[in-house]
Design an enzyme around this catalytic site. Structure first.
Site, PDB file in Angstrom:
ATOM      1  N   ALA A   1       0.871  -1.172   0.000  1.00 12.44           N
ATOM      2  CA  ALA A   1       0.000   0.000   0.000  1.00 12.44           C
ATOM      3  C   ALA A   1       0.907   1.220   0.000  1.00 12.44           C
ATOM      4  CB  ALA A   1      -0.879  -0.016   1.238  1.00 12.44           C
TER       5      ALA A   1
ATOM      6  N   GLY B   1       0.676  -5.087   0.735  1.00 12.25           N
ATOM      7  CA  GLY B   1      -0.507  -5.150  -0.128  1.00 12.25           C
ATOM      8  C   GLY B   1      -0.215  -5.820  -1.460  1.00 12.25           C
TER       9      GLY B   1
ATOM     10  N   GLU C   1      -0.469  -9.425  -0.774  1.00 11.33           N
ATOM     11  CA  GLU C   1      -1.904  -9.675  -0.581  1.00 11.33           C
ATOM     12  C   GLU C   1      -2.654  -9.677  -1.913  1.00 11.33           C
ATOM     13  OE1 GLU C   1      -1.919  -6.477   2.379  1.00 11.33           O
ATOM     14  OE2 GLU C   1      -3.033  -7.835   3.681  1.00 11.33           O
TER      15      GLU C   1
ATOM     16  N   GLU D   1       4.643  -5.279   7.250  1.00 13.21           N
ATOM     17  CA  GLU D   1       3.886  -4.228   7.954  1.00 13.21           C
ATOM     18  C   GLU D   1       4.395  -3.952   9.366  1.00 13.21           C
ATOM     19  OE1 GLU D   1       2.529  -6.628   6.123  1.00 13.21           O
ATOM     20  OE2 GLU D   1       1.099  -5.710   4.748  1.00 13.21           O
TER      21      GLU D   1
HETATM   22  N1  COA Z   1       4.566   3.237  -0.478  1.00 16.07           N
HETATM   23  C1  COA Z   1       4.983   4.425  -0.947  1.00 16.07           C
HETATM   24  N2  COA Z   1       6.124   4.596  -1.606  1.00 16.07           N
HETATM   25  C2  COA Z   1       6.886   3.506  -1.810  1.00 16.07           C
HETATM   26  C3  COA Z   1       6.522   2.227  -1.351  1.00 16.07           C
HETATM   27  C4  COA Z   1       5.304   2.124  -0.654  1.00 16.07           C
HETATM   28  N3  COA Z   1       4.859   0.946  -0.185  1.00 16.07           N
HETATM   29  N4  COA Z   1       7.487   1.351  -1.696  1.00 16.07           N
HETATM   30  C5  COA Z   1       8.416   2.047  -2.371  1.00 16.07           C
HETATM   31  N5  COA Z   1       8.059   3.355  -2.440  1.00 16.07           N
HETATM   32  C6  COA Z   1       8.775   4.442  -3.087  1.00 16.07           C
HETATM   33  C7  COA Z   1       9.981   4.885  -2.267  1.00 16.07           C
HETATM   34  O1  COA Z   1       9.584   5.777  -1.220  1.00 16.07           O
HETATM   35  C8  COA Z   1      10.817   5.555  -3.317  1.00 16.07           C
HETATM   36  O2  COA Z   1      10.272   6.826  -3.598  1.00 16.07           O
HETATM   37  P1  COA Z   1      11.257   8.099  -3.898  1.00 16.07           P
HETATM   38  O3  COA Z   1      12.031   7.679  -5.130  1.00 16.07           O
HETATM   39  O4  COA Z   1      10.305   9.218  -4.150  1.00 16.07           O
HETATM   40  O5  COA Z   1      12.106   8.244  -2.664  1.00 16.07           O
HETATM   41  C9  COA Z   1      10.550   4.687  -4.562  1.00 16.07           C
HETATM   42  O6  COA Z   1       9.324   3.998  -4.311  1.00 16.07           O
HETATM   43  C10 COA Z   1      11.631   3.668  -4.819  1.00 16.07           C
HETATM   44  O7  COA Z   1      11.798   2.872  -3.635  1.00 16.07           O
HETATM   45  P2  COA Z   1      13.197   2.674  -2.879  1.00 16.07           P
HETATM   46  O8  COA Z   1      12.891   2.340  -1.446  1.00 16.07           O
HETATM   47  O9  COA Z   1      14.091   3.843  -3.140  1.00 16.07           O
HETATM   48  O10 COA Z   1      13.759   1.396  -3.670  1.00 16.07           O
HETATM   49  P3  COA Z   1      14.723   0.268  -3.128  1.00 16.07           P
HETATM   50  O11 COA Z   1      15.089  -0.545  -4.325  1.00 16.07           O
HETATM   51  O12 COA Z   1      15.805   0.842  -2.275  1.00 16.07           O
HETATM   52  O13 COA Z   1      13.804  -0.638  -2.148  1.00 16.07           O
HETATM   53  C11 COA Z   1      11.813  -1.800  -1.469  1.00 16.07           C
HETATM   54  C12 COA Z   1      12.703  -1.322  -2.638  1.00 16.07           C
HETATM   55  C13 COA Z   1      10.569  -2.409  -2.075  1.00 16.07           C
HETATM   56  C14 COA Z   1      12.548  -2.860  -0.647  1.00 16.07           C
HETATM   57  C15 COA Z   1      11.467  -0.597  -0.551  1.00 16.07           C
HETATM   58  O14 COA Z   1      10.941   0.433  -1.370  1.00 16.07           O
HETATM   59  C16 COA Z   1      10.454  -0.900   0.524  1.00 16.07           C
HETATM   60  O15 COA Z   1      10.795  -1.469   1.559  1.00 16.07           O
HETATM   61  N6  COA Z   1       9.181  -0.474   0.320  1.00 16.07           N
HETATM   62  C17 COA Z   1       8.148  -0.561   1.317  1.00 16.07           C
HETATM   63  C18 COA Z   1       7.664  -1.955   1.490  1.00 16.07           C
HETATM   64  C19 COA Z   1       6.598  -1.993   2.534  1.00 16.07           C
HETATM   65  O16 COA Z   1       6.803  -1.758   3.712  1.00 16.07           O
HETATM   66  N7  COA Z   1       5.386  -2.359   2.121  1.00 16.07           N
HETATM   67  C20 COA Z   1       4.289  -2.543   2.996  1.00 16.07           C
HETATM   68  C21 COA Z   1       3.436  -1.340   3.026  1.00 16.07           C
HETATM   69  S1  COA Z   1       2.032  -1.634   4.066  1.00 16.07           S
END
Ligand code: COA
Length: 259
Positions: free
Chosen positions: A65, A111, A114, A134
């Site tokens: 999400a 999400g 999910e 989460e």
């Molecule tokens: N919601 C909002 N933005 C998100 C996102 C999310 N769930 N997942 C990634 N993004 C955004 C990042 O903030 C970043 O934005 P920016 O370029 O404006 O700073 C962009 O997507 C790229 O992500 P980044 O974290 O820089 O890439 P990465 O390769 O270093 O890491 C992930 C990839 C997927 C491991 C990492 O983005 C992550 O942990 N995301 C969240 C996962 C999460 O907790 N999901 C559950 C949500 S309930």
């Protein structure tokens, strides 16, 4: 027609691609609304026989999400978000009379995992990663993850993944039964389409009945989903959720206090 999706209908197969690659295809309100509309199309357009859900780009299926929409939420808003998403998208996918398959082309987190689990089955590319992270945000899954992950991989592993927030790779996901096949990324959509062509050659009414009966067999107590919605909402009234989501957006480690 869609702000956040690319769609294509070819040979009866409707491919829905979530198209926010710069945000790892995170599910914001617009994506949820669009996915709801796309599922209405799957239900109502007789030319659509089967559907694929996938993510744009080579890195992410859906990384969860959209955390930036979480910062202003309180308990009721959190529960409403979960309930709306579940009824408009996740339950609609699961109960679709036509097969819907997830082509998991990268991160499927929160999400995203999910969303993949609400599909009838899943194929993954070799780089795919699955997880329910989460707890890192002071939250729990809210789009059916506590129920569907437990149904798919069993209680022990599901508990571990949701408590640690750890990610697993595609091969582990396959050995746990979370995905059916792991293929190189370039072969992912062709492999899904090959399977769907085979399914499309069978009797459609029989396929619909398979979906209905298998869903019935896997059904948890409907209160399980309702309990998840309630507990997910409650998380947003905690200081830890503010800390967890704030820390993600500020790119720092959260410090949780149990409050
Ligand atoms: N919601 C909002 N933005 C998100 C996102 C999310 N769930 N997942 C990634 N993004 C955004 C990042 O903030 C970043 O934005 P920016 O370029 O404006 O700073 C962009 O997507 C790229 O992500 P980044 O974290 O820089 O890439 P990465 O390769 O270093 O890491 C992930 C990839 C997927 C491991 C990492 O983005 C992550 O942990 N995301 C969240 C996962 C999460 O907790 N999901 C559950 C949500 S309930």
């Amino acid at each position: 027609m869609y702000q956040t999706l690319l769609t294509e209908l070819q040979d009866g197969i409707f491919t829905i691609t979530i198209n926010r690659p710069d945000k790892m295809n995170a599910l914001n309100k617009d994506v949820i609304a669009d996915l709801g509309k796309a599922m209405d199309e799957v239900y109502n357009n007789a030319e659509i026989k089967t559907a694929i859900i996938t993510g744009a780009g080579e890195k992410a299926f859906v990384a969860g999400a959209d955390i930036s929409e979480f910062t202003s939420l309180r308990g009721d808003g959190g529960a409403d978000l979960a309930r709306l998403g579940q009824s408009k998208v996740f339950d609609k996918i699961e109960n679709s009379p036509k097969p819907v398959v997830a082509a998991v082309n990268g991160f499927a987190l929160g999400g995203g995992c999910e969303l993949a689990m609400s599909c009838h089955f899943r194929l993954a590319s070799e780089n795919a990663k699955f997880g329910q992270p989460e707890v890192n945000l002071g939250l729990i899954p809210g789009y059916g993850g506590t129920q569907r992950l437990t149904q798919l991989i069993g209680k022990g592993k599901s508990m571990e993944l949701m408590m640690t927030g750890d990610m697993i790779g595609a091969d582990d996901a396959k050995s746990l039964g979370l995905v059916n096949y792991v293929v190189p990324q370039a072969e992912l959509l062709p492999k899904v389409k090959e399977l769907l062509q085979k399914i499309q050659s069978k009797a459609p009414l029989a396929i619909t009945k398979v979906i209905s009966c298998v869903n019935e067999a896997a059904k948890s107590d409907p209160n399980g989903f309702e309990n998840e919605i309630k507990r997910f909402g409650e998380c947003f009234d905690t200081e830890d959720a503010k800390e967890g989501t704030g820390a993600f957006l500020e790119k720092r480690k959260p410090v949780f206090k149990g409050k």
